[in-house]
Scaffold this motif. Structure first.
Motif, PDB file in Angstrom:
ATOM      1  N   PHE A  26     110.412 -39.457  -3.159  1.00  0.00           N
ATOM      2  CA  PHE A  26     109.112 -39.032  -3.667  1.00  0.00           C
ATOM      3  C   PHE A  26     109.234 -37.741  -4.472  1.00  0.00           C
ATOM      4  O   PHE A  26     108.700 -37.628  -5.577  1.00  0.00           O
ATOM      5  N   PHE A  27     109.948 -36.744  -3.929  1.00  0.00           N
ATOM      6  CA  PHE A  27     110.096 -35.464  -4.622  1.00  0.00           C
ATOM      7  C   PHE A  27     110.876 -35.605  -5.916  1.00  0.00           C
ATOM      8  O   PHE A  27     110.567 -34.962  -6.920  1.00  0.00           O
ATOM      9  N   ILE A  28     111.884 -36.444  -5.914  1.00  0.00           N
ATOM     10  CA  ILE A  28     112.659 -36.665  -7.135  1.00  0.00           C
ATOM     11  C   ILE A  28     111.774 -37.265  -8.217  1.00  0.00           C
ATOM     12  O   ILE A  28     111.838 -36.869  -9.379  1.00  0.00           O
ATOM     13  N   ALA A  29     110.941 -38.215  -7.825  1.00  0.00           N
ATOM     14  CA  ALA A  29     110.076 -38.879  -8.807  1.00  0.00           C
ATOM     15  C   ALA A  29     108.953 -37.966  -9.282  1.00  0.00           C
ATOM     16  O   ALA A  29     108.680 -37.880 -10.479  1.00  0.00           O
ATOM     17  N   VAL A  30     108.305 -37.266  -8.371  1.00  0.00           N
ATOM     18  CA  VAL A  30     107.113 -36.496  -8.723  1.00  0.00           C
ATOM     19  C   VAL A  30     107.466 -35.127  -9.302  1.00  0.00           C
ATOM     20  O   VAL A  30     106.993 -34.757 -10.378  1.00  0.00           O
ATOM     21  N   ILE A  31     108.306 -34.375  -8.619  1.00  0.00           N
ATOM     22  CA  ILE A  31     108.587 -33.000  -9.044  1.00  0.00           C
ATOM     23  C   ILE A  31     109.569 -32.970 -10.208  1.00  0.00           C
ATOM     24  O   ILE A  31     109.344 -32.278 -11.207  1.00  0.00           O
ATOM     25  N   LEU A  32     110.642 -33.705 -10.098  1.00  0.00           N
ATOM     26  CA  LEU A  32     111.659 -33.671 -11.150  1.00  0.00           C
ATOM     27  C   LEU A  32     111.362 -34.639 -12.287  1.00  0.00           C
ATOM     28  O   LEU A  32     111.946 -34.519 -13.360  1.00  0.00           O
ATOM     29  N   GLY A  33     110.507 -35.620 -12.032  1.00  0.00           N
ATOM     30  CA  GLY A  33     110.165 -36.579 -13.072  1.00  0.00           C
ATOM     31  C   GLY A  33     111.270 -37.566 -13.393  1.00  0.00           C
ATOM     32  O   GLY A  33     111.289 -38.149 -14.468  1.00  0.00           O
ATOM     33  N   GLU A  34     112.184 -37.752 -12.444  1.00  0.00           N
ATOM     34  CA  GLU A  34     113.288 -38.689 -12.659  1.00  0.00           C
ATOM     35  C   GLU A  34     112.782 -40.124 -12.563  1.00  0.00           C
ATOM     36  O   GLU A  34     111.951 -40.434 -11.717  1.00  0.00           O
ATOM     37  N   PRO A  35     113.280 -41.007 -13.405  1.00  0.00           N
ATOM     38  CA  PRO A  35     112.902 -42.422 -13.265  1.00  0.00           C
ATOM     39  C   PRO A  35     113.582 -43.022 -12.040  1.00  0.00           C
ATOM     40  O   PRO A  35     114.728 -42.702 -11.737  1.00  0.00           O
ATOM     41  N   ILE A  36     112.864 -43.864 -11.334  1.00  0.00           N
ATOM     42  CA  ILE A  36     113.410 -44.523 -10.152  1.00  0.00           C
ATOM     43  C   ILE A  36     113.907 -45.905 -10.574  1.00  0.00           C
ATOM     44  O   ILE A  36     113.133 -46.744 -11.014  1.00  0.00           O
ATOM     45  N   MET A  37     115.197 -46.098 -10.450  1.00  0.00           N
ATOM     46  CA  MET A  37     115.825 -47.347 -10.867  1.00  0.00           C
ATOM     47  C   MET A  37     115.932 -48.321  -9.691  1.00  0.00           C
ATOM     48  O   MET A  37     115.725 -47.939  -8.541  1.00  0.00           O
ATOM     49  N   LEU A  38     116.263 -49.556  -9.995  1.00  0.00           N
ATOM     50  CA  LEU A  38     116.446 -50.566  -8.963  1.00  0.00           C
ATOM     51  C   LEU A  38     117.554 -50.161  -7.995  1.00  0.00           C
ATOM     52  O   LEU A  38     117.435 -50.359  -6.785  1.00  0.00           O
TER      53      LEU A  38
END
Length: 54
Positions: free
Chosen positions: A11-23
Motif C-alpha cells: 500500500f505504501f509503495i503504491a500510494v506514497i511512492l507512486g510505484e506501479p504495482i505489477m502482476l
C-alpha cells in the motif's frame, strides 16, 4: 503486525511512492502470505531434542 506488513508495504509503495504495482508484485505477495500461513498452520516444530538426565 508481521502479518500486516506485506500488505502495508504494498500500500505504501503504491500510494506514497507512486510505484506501479505489477502482476509479479501480486505473485510475490501471494508467496509471502502463503509462507506465513504454511508456517503458522502446517509446519512441524523442529525444536531441539530434550536432553535426558542420567
Amino acid at each position: 503486525m508481521c502479518y500486516l506488513s506485506p500488505f502495508m508495504s504494498l500500500f505504501f509503495i503504491a500510494v506514497i511512492l507512486g510505484e506501479p504495482i505489477m502482476l509479479t508484485t501480486y505473485i510475490g505477495l501471494f508467496l509471502i502470505v502463503a509462507g506465513i500461513v504454511y508456517n503458522q498452520y502446517f509446519a512441524v516444530p523442529s525444536g531441539k531434542p530434550k536432553r535426558q538426565l542420567s
